[in-house]
Design an enzyme around this catalytic site. Structure first.
Site, mmCIF file in Angstrom:
data_model
loop_
_atom_site.group_PDB
_atom_site.id
_atom_site.type_symbol
_atom_site.label_atom_id
_atom_site.label_comp_id
_atom_site.label_asym_id
_atom_site.label_seq_id
_atom_site.Cartn_x
_atom_site.Cartn_y
_atom_site.Cartn_z
ATOM 1 N N CYS A 142 0.858 -1.186 0.000
ATOM 2 C CA CYS A 142 0.000 0.000 0.000
ATOM 3 C C CYS A 142 0.895 1.238 0.000
ATOM 4 C CB CYS A 142 -1.036 -0.032 1.131
ATOM 5 S SG CYS A 142 -0.416 -0.371 2.784
ATOM 6 N N ASN A 143 0.615 2.237 0.814
ATOM 7 C CA ASN A 143 1.347 3.500 0.730
ATOM 8 C C ASN A 143 2.685 3.527 1.455
ATOM 9 O OD1 ASN A 143 -0.155 5.145 -1.025
ATOM 10 N ND2 ASN A 143 -1.679 5.487 0.553
#
Length: 188
Positions: A142-143
């Site tokens: 993800c981020n």
């Protein structure tokens, strides 16, 4: 020119992924994509990806293993997995994040939908649950290390029956990818 000495420019350094590997070409839905590092040795990340402090509880530092049995990985392992036809690399961020730029070859499977879409990962419906005996090997990201989207997807997938041993977790996510100046994509 008389009285002017020619000055040679220094050779441009080659910023490799690792020793002996300048780039990696990975298959994507739109054809092959080449991943390399930014060649500007003065390059710095800025803006969103350079932020180091995000408030917890929404953005707490995530564990390396959100579930027992999963395999944490780094950039080199993820690059190998992107080249492996038997592995699915999953961007577990929401579609708007994915469309703003992702890792070439990654497939968007938002964390909010992961446990409901296990059929796309080699599982099959079995009554009220899932039979994941033929599940694919997957890598989720993800981020970054503070982003809870992949850990949430991983926990939900395992709770639904996906084998933890077939899940790899790239915890550094997009923040780490940007930190190393690796190629990203932008959807049209």
């Amino acid at each position: 020119m008389p009285g002017h000495s020619a000055r040679s420019e220094p050779e441009t350094p080659v910023v490799a992924i690792t020793e002996g590997k300048l780039h990696v070409t990975v298959p994507t839905r739109n054809g092959p994509a080449t991943i390399s590092r930014i060649q500007d040795t003065e390059n710095e990340i800025s803006g969103y990806w350079a932020r180091t402090s995000r408030p917890c509880p929404k953005s707490c530092i995530q564990p390396m293993r959100p579930v027992d049995g999963i395999v944490p990985i780094g950039e080199l392992e993820l690059l190998d997995m992107l080249c492996d036809a038997g592995t699915l690399v999953l961007d577990s961020r929401t579609a708007d994040w994915f469309e703003a730029g992702s890792i070439p070859g990654a497939i968007n499977l938002p964390f909010t939908e992961a446990a409901d879409r296990l059929d796309e990962l080699g599982c099959r419906r079995d009554g009220d649950g899932w039979d994941c005996a033929s599940a694919a090997t997957v890598a989720l990201f993800c981020n970054g290390p503070w982003c809870g989207q992949s850990p949430t997807a991983i926990r939900d997938m395992v709770a639904a029956g996906f084998p933890a041993g077939r899940i790899h977790y790239y915890r550094d996510g997009m923040q780490g990818w940007h930190m190393f100046g690796l190629t990203t994509t932008r959807s049209a």
